[in-house]
Write an enzyme that holds these catalytic residues in place. Structure first.
Site, short mmCIF file in Angstrom:
data_model
loop_
_atom_site.label_atom_id
_atom_site.label_comp_id
_atom_site.label_asym_id
_atom_site.label_seq_id
_atom_site.Cartn_x
_atom_site.Cartn_y
_atom_site.Cartn_z
N THR A 1 36.79 26.55 48.21
CA THR A 1 35.51 25.85 48.34
C THR A 1 35.18 25.04 47.10
OG1 THR A 1 34.69 27.55 49.80
CG2 THR A 1 33.04 26.22 48.73
N LYS B 1 34.80 40.83 46.55
CA LYS B 1 33.81 39.94 47.18
C LYS B 1 32.88 40.82 48.01
CE LYS B 1 33.23 35.60 49.64
NZ LYS B 1 33.82 34.47 50.36
N TYR C 1 32.45 22.80 56.16
CA TYR C 1 33.14 22.02 55.14
C TYR C 1 34.61 22.34 55.18
CZ TYR C 1 33.39 26.35 52.57
OH TYR C 1 33.66 27.64 52.23
N SER D 1 41.55 29.95 50.75
CA SER D 1 42.30 31.14 50.31
C SER D 1 42.53 32.14 51.44
CB SER D 1 41.64 31.80 49.11
OG SER D 1 40.47 32.46 49.49
N THR E 1 37.32 31.87 47.41
CA THR E 1 36.76 33.19 47.08
C THR E 1 37.17 34.29 48.07
OG1 THR E 1 34.74 32.64 48.29
CG2 THR E 1 34.75 32.23 45.91
N ASP E 2 37.64 33.89 49.27
CA ASP E 2 37.93 34.91 50.30
C ASP E 2 38.96 35.94 49.84
OD1 ASP E 2 36.17 33.61 51.94
OD2 ASP E 2 37.66 32.86 53.36
N GLU F 1 40.07 66.06 52.48
CA GLU F 1 40.15 66.58 53.85
C GLU F 1 41.56 66.45 54.42
OE1 GLU F 1 36.77 65.89 56.71
OE2 GLU F 1 36.09 64.66 55.04
N1 GLU Z 1 37.52 30.33 53.04
C1 GLU Z 1 37.37 29.60 51.84
C2 GLU Z 1 38.33 30.07 50.74
O1 GLU Z 1 38.46 31.23 50.45
C3 GLU Z 1 35.98 29.64 51.47
C4 GLU Z 1 35.56 30.63 50.49
C5 GLU Z 1 35.34 30.02 49.13
O2 GLU Z 1 36.20 29.44 48.49
O3 GLU Z 1 34.23 30.21 48.71
O4 GLU Z 1 38.99 29.24 50.17
#
Ligand code: GLU
Length: 360
Positions: free
Chosen positions: A44, A196, A57, A90, A123-124, A317
């Site tokens: 992103t 995350k 996007y 990602s 970020t994923d 357990e």
């Molecule tokens: N799905 C995208 C990625 O991981 C969006 C998440 C992001 O970068 O914030 O590249």
């Protein structure tokens, strides 16, 4: 202390700080700036919105040069060079890019011309890439991952501030030897601990078990204690000659879970499985029995949890000693998978793999 004495003391302190600040600034401008290489992988932070008033996007639209040009003040704190390693969302991160990226990082960090590396990333799966690098990078030089939650074209995009802070952290000599770091939303996290925790908010990252490793605001850094776990140059994992990683799959546990899908994964080539168990890494009796048998046939079995916070304890357990399983401790299923994949490049002995889970 009398009031006038206090007042004079504060004035002296302020005077000393101003004088000190001026000397510092002069020295800083005379000193060579740290040489930071930015390796871009997409996400992103390099994403563009289709239209200003919609949230849809496309990740990975802008290049590394666009990202550097968008934050001109970064040049005041570091000498920057950029390189595009990939340009993907990602969610499409894969073993091939991980191996390419880590080999490239090891190569550039060997050079005297690079003091630190910053990786822009979606970020994923940032926590997985960060932890993978934490285990395979062979250098004490700073390695910092950064991303953003809002695309570059959004109103109040968070990418530029995050990138500036990431470059500041990478340029700080105190970042050396801490392992791979993640900088997001004014916080510094250790790759081992970060996850995350929010799908869309800019406050999307946390280290639920240990807390952040520092704070960073407009490039000003306050560090906390470094992690005591093994990483980077002290890690036993080496991918320099590896071109394929062993397959490890994750299975999410739930009420009435049936084990046949795990058998299908093993038939398809899985060498290890991670169970995102219920509670403290639990699962149905039928699944446990199947996994005990599959382990005897050579499968590595790791028990993690679908619960966001709290460790998975060994022999609680489930009798891990008897079944031949590994308990993930603090690692969530995604991180457990990364460590299990690298463990399998060396051994599938659960005792040795458990030791790795305790060490890294
Ligand atoms: N799905 C995208 C990625 O991981 C969006 C998440 C992001 O970068 O914030 O590249």
């Amino acid at each position: 202390m009398k009031t006038w004495m206090k007042f004079t003391f504060v004035l002296c302190l302020l005077g000393a700080q101003v004088a000190h600040g001026q000397t510092d600034k002069k020295q800083a401008s005379n000193k060579a700036k740290p040489k930071v290489r930015i390796l871009a992988t997409g996400g992103t932070i390099a994403g563009a919105q289709m239209s200003k008033d919609e949230y849809g996007y496309k990740s990975g639209t802008f290049s590394v040069d666009n990202l550097i040009a968008a934050v001109p003040t970064m040049k005041d704190i570091a000498d920057l060079t950029g390189e595009q390693v990939a340009n993907i969302g990602s969610q499409d991160m894969n073993d091939e890019v991980w191996l390419k990226l880590s080999k490239r990082i090891n190569e550039v960090l060997k050079s005297k011309d690079v003091d630190a590396v910053v990786i822009t990333h979606g970020t994923d799966t940032m926590e997985e890439t960060a932890y993978f690098l934490n285990l395979v990078v062979k250098s004490d030089k700073p390695v910092v991952l950064v991303g953003s939650m809002r695309p570059a074209t959004a109103v109040s995009a968070d990418g530029p501030a995050n990138l500036y802070n990431a470059v500041a952290v990478a340029s700080d000599p105190r970042a050396k030897g801490r392992g791979v770091l993640v900088v997001m939303n004014d916080e510094i996290h250790n790759a081992r601990n970060v996850e995350k925790v929010n799908t869309i908010n800019v406050e999307a990252f946390a280290s639920p078990e240990r807390g952040p490793e520092g704070l960073v605001n407009t490039g000003k850094i306050a560090w906390s204690e470094p992690s005591t776990k093994k990483h980077t140059s002290k890690s036993e994992f080496n991918i320099e000659k590896t071109d394929k990683l062993p397959r490890v799959d994750i299975f999410y546990a739930y009420a009435n879970m049936a084990p046949d899908i795990i058998e299908a994964a093993v038939k398809a080539g899985a060498k290890g499985v991670v169970i995102a168990g219920v509670g403290d890494g639990n699962m149905t009796e039928a699944t446990l029995k199947t996994l005990e048998r599959l382990h005897k046939e050579g499968l590595l079995v790791v028990r993690s949890s679908r619960v966001p916070i709290g460790p998975v304890l060994r022999n609680s357990e489930v009798d891990d000693d008897k079944m031949g399983f590994v308990a993930s401790g603090e690692f969530n299923p995604a991180k457990s998978r990364v460590l299990a994949m690298l463990a399998l490049t060396k051994t599938n002995d659960p005792k040795k793999v458990q030791e790795m889970f305790n060490t890294y």
